[in-house]
Design an enzyme around this catalytic site. Sequence first.
Site, PDB file in Angstrom:
ATOM      1  N   SER A  43       0.843  -1.199   0.000  1.00 61.82           N
ATOM      2  CA  SER A  43       0.000   0.000   0.000  1.00 61.82           C
ATOM      3  C   SER A  43       0.873   1.242   0.000  1.00 61.82           C
ATOM      4  CB  SER A  43      -0.898   0.010   1.237  1.00 61.82           C
ATOM      5  OG  SER A  43      -1.612   1.232   1.349  1.00 61.82           O
ATOM      6  N   TYR A  46      -2.254  -0.519  10.517  1.00 62.07           N
ATOM      7  CA  TYR A  46      -2.338  -0.968   9.127  1.00 62.07           C
ATOM      8  C   TYR A  46      -1.103  -0.482   8.350  1.00 62.07           C
ATOM      9  CZ  TYR A  46      -3.856  -1.129   4.247  1.00 62.07           C
ATOM     10  OH  TYR A  46      -3.922  -1.352   2.896  1.00 62.07           O
TER      11      TYR A  46
END
Length: 249
Positions: A140, A153
């Site tokens: 990501s 995250y």
Amino acid sequence: MTRLAGKTAIITGAAAGFGEGMAKRFAEEGANVVVADLNHKGAETVAAAIGKKAIAVEVDVSRKHDIDAMVAAAMDAFGRVDIMINNAGFTHRNGSMLEVDESTFDLITAVNMKAIYYSTLAVVPIMEMQGGGSIITTASTAGLRPRPGLTWYNASKGWAITATKSMAVELAPKNIRVNCLCPVAGDTAMLSLFMGEDTPEKRAQFKASIPLGRLSTPLDIANAALWLASSEAEFITGVALEVDGGRCI
């Protein structure tokens, strides 16, 4: 349209979103595809849409037994594994890092981190025996340019990027290339969690942070993964490829 002809790809989290896009795009380029997901019904729907070149497998990527069974199913159906896509992911809702409970933290690390370990143990011996392969993880932009609100995250995706680079160096003598994708958020089931809430105002705010002015699409990510998996990228390993419309600049 045969860049992956004769190859078999396992794609986790493939019942929807980026994974579904990859599964369908890879099949278009000739690959046999294992559509793997915890959502078995969704995986079956995607596999049925692809046709005879795909099978659906129910898998909880946080469980080693499930990962091993998934790889065994690929070998039983197609006789080889050339491409392993670690795409399944999990996040907490955007908010204070102090308010993320331990069970959510544990699930993030199991799905976003430990699953990579499990799949690597399962596929590397097969790829080595076959003379090479490609491992791709969906990381990501959060692992490269973290922002407040998604701390745990973000950290898991930073781990995935570092693991990718280290794996690439160690597995290079086996002709196994290891890369990862760093997408900006797309209009998927997790978007509301990334933003905290899904409102027109939040979407506008998020899009304004992306120089090309839109969210990512499954096809954006699928095309990037396709290139990394293909022989066109045979000299590319250890890369964290930003598919982000310029967000990380």
